[in-house]
Design a protein around this motif. Structure first.
Motif, PDB file in Angstrom:
ATOM      1  N   TYR A 178     -12.241  81.351 -10.465  1.00 51.60           N
ATOM      2  CA  TYR A 178     -13.120  82.073  -9.542  1.00 51.60           C
ATOM      3  C   TYR A 178     -14.570  81.628  -9.731  1.00 51.60           C
ATOM      4  CZ  TYR A 178     -16.142  85.763  -7.816  1.00 51.60           C
ATOM      5  OH  TYR A 178     -17.156  86.447  -7.190  1.00 51.60           O
ATOM      6  N   LEU A 179     -15.001  81.515 -10.995  1.00 51.19           N
ATOM      7  CA  LEU A 179     -16.375  81.109 -11.283  1.00 51.19           C
ATOM      8  C   LEU A 179     -16.652  79.701 -10.781  1.00 51.19           C
ATOM      9  CD1 LEU A 179     -16.791  82.624 -14.876  1.00 51.19           C
ATOM     10  CD2 LEU A 179     -17.741  83.493 -12.726  1.00 51.19           C
ATOM     11  N   GLU A 205     -15.180  78.325  -8.129  1.00 54.05           N
ATOM     12  CA  GLU A 205     -15.230  78.412  -6.669  1.00 54.05           C
ATOM     13  C   GLU A 205     -16.589  78.892  -6.170  1.00 54.05           C
ATOM     14  OE1 GLU A 205     -13.211  77.452  -4.232  1.00 54.05           O
ATOM     15  OE2 GLU A 205     -11.939  76.537  -5.754  1.00 54.05           O
ATOM     16  N   VAL A 206     -17.187  79.847  -6.873  1.00 50.20           N
ATOM     17  CA  VAL A 206     -18.470  80.401  -6.407  1.00 50.20           C
ATOM     18  C   VAL A 206     -19.671  79.605  -6.919  1.00 50.20           C
ATOM     19  CG1 VAL A 206     -17.518  82.727  -6.220  1.00 50.20           C
ATOM     20  CG2 VAL A 206     -18.669  82.049  -8.337  1.00 50.20           C
ATOM     21  N   SER A 207     -19.448  78.658  -7.833  1.00 52.63           N
ATOM     22  CA  SER A 207     -20.580  77.966  -8.455  1.00 52.63           C
ATOM     23  C   SER A 207     -21.032  76.727  -7.687  1.00 52.63           C
ATOM     24  CB  SER A 207     -20.244  77.563  -9.894  1.00 52.63           C
ATOM     25  OG  SER A 207     -19.275  76.526  -9.910  1.00 52.63           O
ATOM     26  N   GLU A 224     -20.270  74.017  -3.982  1.00 55.00           N
ATOM     27  CA  GLU A 224     -19.525  73.646  -2.780  1.00 55.00           C
ATOM     28  C   GLU A 224     -19.249  72.144  -2.760  1.00 55.00           C
ATOM     29  OE1 GLU A 224     -21.652  75.029   0.597  1.00 55.00           O
ATOM     30  OE2 GLU A 224     -21.491  77.160   0.047  1.00 55.00           O
ATOM     31  N   LYS A 240     -16.579  70.057  -7.934  1.00 57.27           N
ATOM     32  CA  LYS A 240     -15.550  71.090  -8.086  1.00 57.27           C
ATOM     33  C   LYS A 240     -14.288  70.494  -8.710  1.00 57.27           C
ATOM     34  CE  LYS A 240     -15.397  74.299  -4.970  1.00 57.27           C
ATOM     35  NZ  LYS A 240     -15.171  75.072  -3.725  1.00 57.27           N
ATOM     36  N   LYS A 287     -29.344  79.101  -4.926  1.00 57.69           N
ATOM     37  CA  LYS A 287     -28.049  78.623  -4.415  1.00 57.69           C
ATOM     38  C   LYS A 287     -27.063  78.392  -5.541  1.00 57.69           C
ATOM     39  CE  LYS A 287     -26.171  75.261  -1.166  1.00 57.69           C
ATOM     40  NZ  LYS A 287     -26.445  74.086  -0.331  1.00 57.69           N
TER      41      LYS A 287
END
Length: 817
Positions: free
Chosen positions: A343-344, A346-348, A350, A355, A816
């Motif tokens: 999860y971390l 995915e939100v850290s 783009e 990734k 961001k």
């Protein structure tokens, strides 16, 4: 006669010999060669550039992203008699100017600089005139976008080097760097044919334990209760978990601190200082804590959750046992940790490439958890460091469990993956093997496979763990991002009985170092001295030094100078105090030594009273108001903002010190010769008039280089502004009251987030720029370097303000993240 490196080591640092790898690195630097050194956390990197700094003719500049480490290093160096300073966002304008003046006057041997400060006009002006012998870059991996802690500001280092008139020796240091990162460091820092040192990543004094399937809260509570005398860090993945563990320990009367981005700056500083000063023995924190914490006597690091990558994990456990003493590193693992880290990720970001890279690193971290062989071997080989045999100091090596042949079970799992044909995750494989009635499984027809239900005797968690162990040992492959399992060459060898799967049960053991009563007495003395001098205890002497004293009972200068960590400088400051305690202990306990203890008087002449470091004054509000009116008159006459005439702090200092002639005015901060010439006569006239009116008889004292404290306020301008924002004040109101621009305040926010990783400050940045101009500003930022605000401004139309540029940077590059 030239000073010798061993003389420097013993005189200033109190060591008789170098650690592994240090001497060769130092020799190359002294021979004028660029260096890239990869050394483990706590392996003594700083000594590798500090010793040459004292031998080479000129200044050593150390570039570091770690504000708290800078202060600790500089405090420690100054304590040892090595003139040092730092330049970063924590300094006030006055403090910054003090350091700049010190550089001009050749006051310093070592200067620590934050990368963001390298392009300050004042710094560039003076540093290009100075003789720089060495430029040392700490945490050099930050220059690479593939490093685990990439920092944009590091991109400007090579530009700074190009500005220097004479290129110094360039040395770079990091604790964790893959081959890809090493190449980036050499290329991006423009190292000239560097000598590369990989001294080995091994920290032999660290015991590595990974514990699975336990009640984490119960484990933590019991462990801390059994180790109350030791300093330790508990890392948790989220703020909520940090708060939960903190409350658990506090409820059980354990003196505990905490650290995460959701706390106020004051709270974080308070808890960090209490931990550093041994006022609290344990701190619970997210991974935001620890960068730059040079506390040597941390005896354990406990991870409540699995970290996201091996680089971060090894850096964090490296904060234990920096003094070389035996220390413990425990990770408590549950499968939910993997979900949290995904999860971390995915939100850290783009960026699909970054990734994918993060997922790969997460899978390698998961591999460590499930590996059935030596943990140390797995970690060291990850960093490209070969390791023969087993370490004998991790929970896998220390397990008393017997090795079992699990080949048949492994063949069942591998056959199931093969028969499912397409790639699926561990969960679906386990469902097939256990004979689940999962609807998706039935729709895919997997209940028709010969492997359906053949391992129904396994629990779901047990079979998941076994499958993950097979992945960790390389018997199966996994797609890091999607978590799907696939076969590899070894899989087929297992199926053909060409490779056996031998695994061992794992149990955790403990190994604690016991200290005697003398150690406790010496530790109490150290604490008293530290409190008196307002320094961290480890800056006086490390635990290893005290432990050696408690074993060897040194009672003379010659003997105590033989103790590792005691040099001439520290002996002069503290030696007799510690010898006194040791002599007392020997007599009380009837301890016999071969050397006769001389009964000499413990009374010694008191040292001359040390001049106070601070100069405190209180504002005279009535006189301040008169000075503000005078300033306004000058501002109107010259058509200038009032802050460009004189700052409010300068006026406050004048109102509290009453300088009534031009000579006295020279000792006031913020009013140099030109301003004294322009405004001085009017100011001293008003001060003199006020003194006469009020029949005041002020006693003038020179402030000189002492730090000015006005009205008891010890915070820097940036800290005050940020604290007021945290209290909910509008930026415009803060700007007007403190007489600093909105752009400056937004700069404080940017620097704060970059240095701490704390995103809790609330600011409505969209109102500071026109959405139509955002793309234009972004284009200008991309053409220039993000830290070069002036260059960006020059490339834009005049109507675009500095605050708009700062706001766009905050929105698109800082918040961001």
């Amino acid at each position: 006669m030239a000073i010798n490196k061993l003389e420097v080591l013993e005189k200033y640092f109190g060591y008789k010999s170098f650690r592994r790898g240090q001497e060769k690195i130092i020799d190359e630097i002294l021979n004028g060669r660029d260096v890239l050194a990869i050394m483990p956390t706590g392996g003594g990197k700083s000594l590798c550039y500090q010793v040459p700094a004292l031998i080479l003719d000129g200044i050593t500049i150390v570039i570091s992203p770690l504000i708290s480490l800078m202060k600790d290093q500089v405090d420690t160096l100054n304590l040892m008699g090595i003139n040092s300073a730092f330049l970063n966002s924590s300094l006030s304008t006055y403090e910054f100017n003090e350091v700049i003046n010190g550089i001009v006057n050749n006051k310093y041997k070592i200067i620590y600089v934050a990368p963001e400060r390298l392009h300050s006009n004042e710094f560039i002006t003076v540093i290009t005139q100075a003789k720089i012998s060495q430029l040392a870059i700490d945490e050099a991996h930050c220059v690479s976008q593939w490093g685990h802690d990439f920092r944009v500001s590091y991109k400007g280092i090579s530009t700074f080097i190009d500005k220097l008139i004479e290129r110094p020796i360039i040395t770079s240091f990091t604790a964790t760097a893959s081959e890809e990162v090493r190449r980036d460091i050499i290329n991006l820092l423009k190292l000239n044919d560097p000598k590369i040192f990989i001294t080995g990543f091994d920290r032999e004094n660290l015991r590595i334990n990974i514990v699975k399937g336990v009640d984490k809260r119960k484990f933590v509570l019991n462990y801390i209760k059994n180790n109350l005398r030791d300093s330790g860090i508990i890392y948790a993945a989220t703020r909520r978990e940090v708060d939960s563990i903190y409350e658990l320990l506090k409820k059980n009367n354990i003196n505990v601190g905490r650290y995460h981005a959701g706390l106020s700056n004051d709270e974080r500083i308070k808890y960090q200082e209490q931990f550093i000063n041994d006022e609290t023995s344990v701190i619970v924190a997210t991974n935001a804590f620890g960068m730059g914490i040079d506390k040597p006597n941390i005896r354990y690091v406990l991870h409540y959750n699995m970290p996201k990558n091996i680089e971060g994990y090894y850096q964090e456990i490296g904060r234990a046992g920096r003094d070389g003493e035996e220390s413990e590193c425990i990770m408590l693992f549950s499968p939910a940790d993997v979900i949290t880290q995904k999860y971390l990720i995915e939100v850290s970001t783009e960026d699909p490439i970054r990734k994918t890279n993060q997922y790969k690193k997460l899978q390698q971290m998961t591999g460590l958890v499930y590996i059935n062989n030596c943990y140390r071997k797995y970690i060291l080989e990850y960093f490209g460091d070969s390791y023969e045999g087993e370490c004998g100091n991790c929970s896998n090596c220390l397990s008393k469990g017997e090795v079992k042949d699990r080949t048949i079970d492994a063949q069942k799992v591998i056959s199931c993956v093969y028969k499912m044909k397409k790639s699926f995750g561990v969960g679906m494989i386990v469902d097939v093997l256990r004979g689940s009635k999962n609807k998706k499984l039935l729709n895919l027809g997997f209940d028709e496979l010969s492997t359906y239900g053949i391992m129904k005797n396994y629990s779901s968690d047990g079979l998941k763990e076994f499958t993950n162990i097979l992945i960790a040992h390389g018997y199966l492959d996994v797609n890091e991002e999607f978590g799907t399992v696939a076969l590899n060459n070894i899989s087929f060898k297992v199926i053909k009985d060409e490779v056996k799967v031998l695994l061992k049960e794992v149990n955790i053991e403990s190994n604690k170092v016991e200290f005697n009563d003398l150690f406790e007495k010496l530790r109490l003395l150290r604490q008293e001295i530290a409190q008196e001098e307002k320094k961290a205890p480890y800056m006086i002497f490390g635990d290893g030094t005290l432990r050696e004293m408690s074993i060897k009972y040194p009672t003379t200068k010659v003997e105590i100078l033989e103790i590792s960590g005691v040099g001439e400088i520290k002996y002069e400051r503290y030696g007799e105090k510690f010898i006194s305690i040791i002599k007392e202990y020997i007599i009380e306990n009837n301890i016999k030594k071969e050397i006769v203890i001389e009964n000499v008087s413990q009374e010694t002449e008191e040292n001359l009273e040390r001049e106070d470091d601070y100069f405190e004054i209180n504002t005279n509000e009535e006189l301040l108001e008169r000075l503000i009116n005078i300033r306004q008159g000058f501002a109107n006459k010259l058509n200038l903002p009032v802050s460009m005439v004189l700052s409010k702090n300068t006026l406050k200092e004048i109102s509290g010190r009453y300088p009534n002639n031009l000579e006295m005015l020279k000792d006031i901060a913020g009013i140099g010769p030109k301003k004294i010439e322009a405004y001085g006569d009017k100011i001293v006239e008003e001060v003199d008039k006020y003194i006469i009116e009020k029949s005041i008889n002020p006693i003038w004292k020179e402030k000189k280089r002492k730090k000015l404290i006005i009205d008891g306020e010890t915070r820097s301008v940036s800290e005050i502004a940020l604290d007021r924002m945290n209290m909910g004040e509008e930026i415009e109101a803060i700007s007007e009251d403190m007489e600093i621009s909105i752009s400056t305040i937004l700069g404080y926010v940017t620097d704060y987030i970059k240095s701490t990783g704390d995103y809790s400050i609330s600011v409505d940045i969209d109102r500071y720029f026109d959405k139509d101009n955002e793309k234009m500003i972004l284009d200008a930022i991309n053409k220039n370097e993000i830290d070069k605000i002036q260059a960006i401004k020059k490339s834009l139309p005049d109507y675009i303000k500095y605050e708009a540029i700062r706001a766009v940077i905050l929105k698109n590059f800082i918040l961001k993240n």
